[in-house]
Design a protein around this motif. Structure first.
Motif, mmCIF file in Angstrom:
data_model
loop_
_atom_site.group_PDB
_atom_site.id
_atom_site.type_symbol
_atom_site.label_atom_id
_atom_site.label_comp_id
_atom_site.label_asym_id
_atom_site.label_seq_id
_atom_site.Cartn_x
_atom_site.Cartn_y
_atom_site.Cartn_z
ATOM 1 N N HIS A 176 1.165 -1.551 0.246
ATOM 2 C CA HIS A 176 0.125 0.086 0.195
ATOM 3 C C HIS A 176 0.861 0.832 0.404
ATOM 4 O O HIS A 176 0.581 2.379 -0.780
ATOM 5 N N ARG A 177 1.913 1.141 0.515
ATOM 6 C CA ARG A 177 2.343 2.133 1.223
ATOM 7 C C ARG A 177 3.227 2.673 -0.731
ATOM 8 O O ARG A 177 3.602 3.934 -0.703
ATOM 9 N N ARG A 233 1.183 4.736 -3.018
ATOM 10 C CA ARG A 233 0.991 5.880 -1.966
ATOM 11 C C ARG A 233 2.059 6.436 -3.084
ATOM 12 O O ARG A 233 2.060 7.036 -3.984
ATOM 13 N N GLU A 280 5.938 10.092 0.440
ATOM 14 C CA GLU A 280 5.485 9.252 1.017
ATOM 15 C C GLU A 280 6.424 8.786 2.302
ATOM 16 O O GLU A 280 6.021 8.325 3.213
ATOM 17 N N TYR A 333 4.993 11.589 4.837
ATOM 18 C CA TYR A 333 3.950 10.905 4.662
ATOM 19 C C TYR A 333 3.524 10.124 6.061
ATOM 20 O O TYR A 333 3.000 9.918 7.050
ATOM 21 N N SER A 334 4.489 8.827 5.894
ATOM 22 C CA SER A 334 4.463 7.593 6.184
ATOM 23 C C SER A 334 5.459 7.918 7.592
ATOM 24 O O SER A 334 5.740 7.122 8.533
ATOM 25 N N GLU A 364 8.398 -2.388 -0.292
ATOM 26 C CA GLU A 364 8.178 -1.721 0.346
ATOM 27 C C GLU A 364 8.790 -0.600 -0.566
ATOM 28 O O GLU A 364 9.619 -0.336 -1.954
#
Length: 199
Positions: free
Chosen positions: A53-54, A57, A86, A89-90, A150
Motif C-alpha cells: 500500500h505504501r 501511494r 511517502e 507522509y508515513s 515497500e
C-alpha cells in the motif's frame, strides 16, 4: 514549484492518493481527479500487484508531481520524489537521516527533469527507466523475503539503474549510493517480510 510540497502531497493523499490505482478506467472517467490515471501495461500490471500500500501511494505521489509540474512522463526522478513524499507522509526515517527535505529534492529535480519532452492526452506515460526501477525493486523485495515491495525496495531498484534521472538528482545533491542503500535497508519494516510472518 516554489511553495511547500508537503501541503500538496498531504492533500493528494487525503483526496486522490489511491483513486487511480484502485479504480477501473471506466470508474475513473466518472469523477474528477488531480492527476492522470496510472497506466501500466502487461507484464507491468502483474508486477504492480506486488507493491505494498505504501509503495502504491508513492507511485500515486509520483504521478501527481509529474502532473503538477507538467512533466512529459513519469520518469525515475518523479518516482524518487514520490518515494520521498511517502517517507514524509508515513514517517519513514531514510529521508531525514540523509539530511534531505522534500522541498529541496523537488527544487533540484525541477531543474533536471525540465528537459523532458511534453506529451498530450489524459494519461501520463511511465518511462522505461521508471518501470525498470519498479521491477528491480520488486525483484529485490522477493530476494529479501518480502511478499510485497515497500518504498524502500523501490529505492534499491533506483540504485540498480545508475543511468536513471533519479540518480542524477541524487548526485546533484551529493547523496552517496552506499548511504542511501544503508538507510533504505534500515528503514524497511520487518512486518512485511515473509520470514517475519511465517518464520
Amino acid at each position: 514549484m516554489l511553495h511547500s510540497r508537503r501541503q500538496f502531497f498531504q492533500a493528494s493523499a487525503l483526496g486522490t492518493a489511491m483513486y487511480a490505482v484502485s479504480s477501473s478506467p471506466t470508474d475513473a472517467a466518472k469523477g474528477p481527479r488531480t492527476a492522470p490515471a496510472l497506466e501500466l501495461e502487461s507484464p507491468s500490471a502483474t508486477a504492480f500487484k506486488r507493491l505494498s500500500h505504501r509503495a502504491r501511494r508513492a507511485l500515486r505521489f509520483a504521478i501527481d508531481e509529474a502532473s503538477e509540474t507538467d512533466g512529459g512522463m513519469v520518469d525515475s526522478g518523479f518516482l524518487l520524489i514520490g518515494l520521498a513524499a511517502e517517507a514524509e507522509y508515513s514517517g519513514a526515517s531514510w529521508l531525514s537521516n540523509l539530511g534531505l527535505t522534500l522541498d529541496d529534492l523537488c527544487a533540484v529535480s525541477q531543474r533536471i527533469l525540465s528537459r523532458q519532452p511534453q506529451t498530450t492526452g489524459t494519461r501520463l506515460p511511465i518511462s522505461q527507466a521508471a518501470r525498470c526501477c519498479v521491477v528491480d525493486g520488486i525483484a529485490e523485495a522477493g530476494l529479501m523475503g518480502y511478499q510485497k515491495a515497500e518504498p524502500e525496495h523501490l529505492l534499491l531498484g533506483i540504485l540498480q539503474n545508475p543511468d536513471a534521472d533519479a540518480n542524477l538528482i541524487l548526485h546533484e545533491m551529493w547523496i552517496e549510493t552506499a548511504s542511501l542503500e544503508s538507510e533504505a535497508l534500515a528503514s524497511l519494516p520487518t512486518w512485511g517480510s515473509v520470514h517475519h510472518r511465517f518464520g
